[in-house]
Design a protein around this motif. Structure first.
Motif, PDB file in Angstrom:
ATOM      1  N   ARG A 270       0.841  -1.212   0.000  1.00 15.28           N
ATOM      2  CA  ARG A 270       0.000   0.000   0.000  1.00 15.28           C
ATOM      3  C   ARG A 270       0.871   1.256   0.000  1.00 15.28           C
ATOM      4  O   ARG A 270       0.556   2.240  -0.669  1.00 15.28           O
ATOM      5  CB  ARG A 270      -0.932  -0.001   1.205  1.00 15.28           C
ATOM      6  CG  ARG A 270      -1.966  -1.113   1.198  1.00 15.28           C
ATOM      7  CD  ARG A 270      -3.046  -0.870   2.233  1.00 15.28           C
ATOM      8  NE  ARG A 270      -4.031   0.088   1.729  1.00 15.28           N
ATOM      9  CZ  ARG A 270      -4.754   0.877   2.498  1.00 15.28           C
ATOM     10  NH1 ARG A 270      -4.596   0.862   3.814  1.00 15.28           N
ATOM     11  NH2 ARG A 270      -5.650   1.685   1.969  1.00 15.28           N
ATOM     12  N   CYS A 273       2.241   1.703  -3.484  1.00 12.22           N
ATOM     13  CA  CYS A 273       1.181   2.139  -4.393  1.00 12.22           C
ATOM     14  C   CYS A 273       0.835   3.610  -4.163  1.00 12.22           C
ATOM     15  O   CYS A 273       0.648   4.367  -5.117  1.00 12.22           O
ATOM     16  CB  CYS A 273      -0.050   1.247  -4.188  1.00 12.22           C
ATOM     17  SG  CYS A 273      -1.305   1.404  -5.475  1.00 12.22           S
ATOM     18  N   ARG A 274       0.748   4.013  -2.910  1.00 14.36           N
ATOM     19  CA  ARG A 274       0.453   5.423  -2.609  1.00 14.36           C
ATOM     20  C   ARG A 274       1.580   6.342  -3.095  1.00 14.36           C
ATOM     21  O   ARG A 274       1.325   7.447  -3.561  1.00 14.36           O
ATOM     22  CB  ARG A 274       0.274   5.594  -1.101  1.00 14.36           C
ATOM     23  CG  ARG A 274      -1.064   5.086  -0.562  1.00 14.36           C
ATOM     24  CD  ARG A 274      -1.317   5.674   0.809  1.00 14.36           C
ATOM     25  NE  ARG A 274      -2.548   5.165   1.396  1.00 14.36           N
ATOM     26  CZ  ARG A 274      -2.602   4.265   2.364  1.00 14.36           C
ATOM     27  NH1 ARG A 274      -1.473   3.765   2.846  1.00 14.36           N
ATOM     28  NH2 ARG A 274      -3.750   3.867   2.848  1.00 14.36           N
ATOM     29  N   ALA A 280      -4.448   3.784  -2.714  1.00 14.03           N
ATOM     30  CA  ALA A 280      -4.349   2.319  -2.650  1.00 14.03           C
ATOM     31  C   ALA A 280      -5.652   1.761  -2.109  1.00 14.03           C
ATOM     32  O   ALA A 280      -6.283   2.370  -1.236  1.00 14.03           O
ATOM     33  CB  ALA A 280      -3.181   1.897  -1.765  1.00 14.03           C
ATOM     34  N   LYS A 309       1.230  -5.684  -4.848  1.00 11.23           N
ATOM     35  CA  LYS A 309       1.477  -4.387  -5.491  1.00 11.23           C
ATOM     36  C   LYS A 309       0.988  -4.373  -6.933  1.00 11.23           C
ATOM     37  O   LYS A 309       0.498  -3.347  -7.415  1.00 11.23           O
ATOM     38  CB  LYS A 309       2.948  -3.983  -5.391  1.00 11.23           C
ATOM     39  CG  LYS A 309       3.951  -4.823  -6.114  1.00 11.23           C
ATOM     40  CD  LYS A 309       5.361  -4.336  -5.789  1.00 11.23           C
ATOM     41  CE  LYS A 309       6.415  -5.184  -6.467  1.00 11.23           C
ATOM     42  NZ  LYS A 309       6.424  -5.054  -7.917  1.00 11.23           N
ATOM     43  N   MET A 312      -2.870  -3.997  -6.508  1.00  6.85           N
ATOM     44  CA  MET A 312      -3.265  -2.643  -6.115  1.00  6.85           C
ATOM     45  C   MET A 312      -3.065  -1.644  -7.253  1.00  6.85           C
ATOM     46  O   MET A 312      -3.904  -0.767  -7.476  1.00  6.85           O
ATOM     47  CB  MET A 312      -2.461  -2.210  -4.891  1.00  6.85           C
ATOM     48  CG  MET A 312      -2.795  -2.987  -3.635  1.00  6.85           C
ATOM     49  SD  MET A 312      -1.777  -2.450  -2.239  1.00  6.85           S
ATOM     50  CE  MET A 312      -2.329  -3.599  -0.977  1.00  6.85           C
ATOM     51  N   ARG A 313      -1.959  -1.777  -7.960  1.00  3.30           N
ATOM     52  CA  ARG A 313      -1.713  -0.860  -9.082  1.00  3.30           C
ATOM     53  C   ARG A 313      -2.807  -0.982 -10.138  1.00  3.30           C
ATOM     54  O   ARG A 313      -3.335   0.022 -10.624  1.00  3.30           O
ATOM     55  CB  ARG A 313      -0.347  -1.159  -9.717  1.00  3.30           C
ATOM     56  CG  ARG A 313      -0.069  -0.327 -10.967  1.00  3.30           C
ATOM     57  CD  ARG A 313       1.271  -0.683 -11.581  1.00  3.30           C
ATOM     58  NE  ARG A 313       1.348  -2.076 -11.969  1.00  3.30           N
ATOM     59  CZ  ARG A 313       0.828  -2.570 -13.095  1.00  3.30           C
ATOM     60  NH1 ARG A 313       0.156  -1.776 -13.914  1.00  3.30           N
ATOM     61  NH2 ARG A 313       0.961  -3.841 -13.383  1.00  3.30           N
ATOM     62  N   LEU A 381       7.182  -0.644  -8.626  1.00  2.49           N
ATOM     63  CA  LEU A 381       5.938  -1.373  -8.820  1.00  2.49           C
ATOM     64  C   LEU A 381       6.073  -2.475  -9.859  1.00  2.49           C
ATOM     65  O   LEU A 381       5.291  -3.419  -9.870  1.00  2.49           O
ATOM     66  CB  LEU A 381       4.821  -0.407  -9.233  1.00  2.49           C
ATOM     67  CG  LEU A 381       4.273   0.500  -8.124  1.00  2.49           C
ATOM     68  CD1 LEU A 381       3.145   1.359  -8.654  1.00  2.49           C
ATOM     69  CD2 LEU A 381       3.797  -0.307  -6.938  1.00  2.49           C
TER      70      LEU A 381
END
Length: 445
Positions: A270, A273-274, A280, A309, A312-313, A381
């Motif tokens: 997270r 991703c943020r 995220a 990841k 989430m992406r 990522l």
């Protein structure tokens, strides 16, 4: 642009020099050996190495190939736990002596695999330097005095720490090799050829084993030191030291709490991703959240972090503020990622997202090194395009696997199987057995 066949063919001058100067080329297999030595020969010729140096280097190369032909010693988690439990001075000495014999075999095989890469890959600066790094480590371990006493073992362990640190960027070196090939105009079909993928699969699988052996030995040293300190404390308090908890044996956790590792991977995924996408999705963990299993937490973390990841992406890119949707979603409104834990005779983790699935034309390529669906500039990522195939190798190393099921325009289900049974009471009955018993009872009724 690199032209010609992918398979390496050494210049005739190098092969002639090998036949004239190298004592290993007097056997019936001289031709095959000369071609095996070709990458090293060409590197020495390009550097202007003289005849005396050539003889020395050819002898050293022969030594590496002899070790590469030997068989690796296969290890499993139960053997690591059995050997390392209650580690003491003698355990460390036995471990160090074993590593001095075993690591050159494994390093020799990795050198062989690097030198077997097709010329567009092996001739890149990054991969050539990587092969030389492995050669250096090979001879450092062989030339070290036998670690048969505490002083020699301490020196040997210090060398292993240095080797481990120098090999930290191996993944980046391979990724740079792919970038060099792309810049040189090597066609995509050559970059992603089955030959390169198979060799890298073997190389990285072997690298996992090398790092595992080094980590286990260094962790056992830490365990032995901590054990002495704990024994002294227990002795002062009049407590039997045998009652102390033993959760770790080296780098192996005998009761690895699956949910705890998942939560660590979720938090870091997270954050990544943020950092790149400014948002995220939430993650929910369900199922058998209390199960534990004998496993290496670092290996499980690597697999879960990479999968999460990516998940989430994809979710943020499809639904978030950077999407083309007229009503983008933020924070808690993003479709959550769901994780389900289960286990019995094996241990399973299922990760489900709503990131839109994998493009059909990319499904067959997601396990290829150098391939990534992440945009350029998102190295953290994308994992250098190595993340997913490496994660699967970690799972397969212990008899597990990773499989992906993509549902186009919906999302992906990722199934992680660890290959180890969960820790459960000996009298517990699996649910599938209960179901069969219930069915039998209903039939009898």
């Amino acid at each position: 642009m690199l032209l010609g066949p992918l398979r390496f063919r050494a210049p005739e001058s190098c092969l002639h020099q090998a036949m004239q100067l190298s004592p290993i080329c007097t056997s019936r297999v001289s031709g095959r050996l000369a071609y095996r030595l070709a990458p090293s020969l060409c590197r020495m010729c390009s550097l202007g190495v003289g005849n005396d140096d050539f003889l020395k280097n050819s002898t050293m190369t022969r030594q590496m190939w002899e070790y590469a032909k030997k068989k690796e010693f296969k290890l499993n988690l139960s053997e690591l736990i059995k050997f390392g439990r209650d580690a003491d001075k003698n355990t460390l000495l036995m471990s160090a002596v074993f590593l001095q014999k075993e690591l050159p075999i494994r390093l020799g095989k990795r050198i062989q695999e690097l030198q077997s890469l097709p010329v567009p890959m092996y001739s890149t600066k990054a991969v050539t330097e990587l092969a030389m790094l492995y050669e250096e480590s090979f001879f450092r371990i062989l030339s070290h005095e036998p670690p048969r006493n505490s002083r020699a073992e301490e020196s040997f362990s210090a060398m292993l720490i240095d080797i481990k640190e120098k090999h930290r960027m191996v993944q980046a070196n391979i990724a740079d090799g792919f970038l060099e090939m792309n810049r040189a105009g090597v066609p995509k079909w050559a970059v992603e050829s089955d030959e390169i993928q198979q060799l890298l699969n073997r190389f990285y699988t072997g690298r996992i084993g090398i790092r595992l052996l080094i980590d286990q030995h260094l962790s056992l040293r830490r365990d032995a030191e901590e054990r002495r300190e704990v024994d002294e404390i227990y002795k002062r308090k009049g407590i039997d030291a045998r009652t102390r908890p033993k959760r770790f044996v080296g780098c192996v956790q005998t009761e690895c709490h699956i949910k705890e590792v998942i939560l660590d991977a979720v938090a870091d995924a997270r954050s990544a991703c943020r950092m790149h996408l400014r948002d995220a999705p939430n993650v929910y963990v369900e199922g058998m959240t209390e199960v534990t299993a004998p496993y290496i937490p670092e290996h499980l973390y690597i697999m879960l972090f990479e999968i999460l990841k990516n998940s989430m992406r994809a979710t943020v890119e499809l639904h978030g503020r950077s999407s083309s949707s007229h009503s983008p979603k933020y924070g808690d409104d993003l479709p959550p990622t769901k994780i389900l834990i289960s286990g019995g005779q094996d241990t399973y983790v299922k990760i489900t997202d709503r990131g839109g699935g994998i493009p059909p034309q990319s499904v067959d390529r997601i396990w290829n090194f150098s391939f990534s669906t992440a945009p350029q500039g998102m190295l953290e990522l994308s994992g250098f395009g190595h993340g997913l195939p490496l994660s699967r190798l970690y799972a397969r190393y212990w008899g597990g696997d990773i499989t992906l099921f993509s549902m186009e325009n919906l999302g992906v289900d990722c199934h992680v199987r660890l290959g180890v049974p969960v820790n459960s009471p000996s009298n517990s009955t699996p649910d599938w057995k209960k179901r069969e018993n219930n069915a039998e009872q209903q039939k009898d009724a």
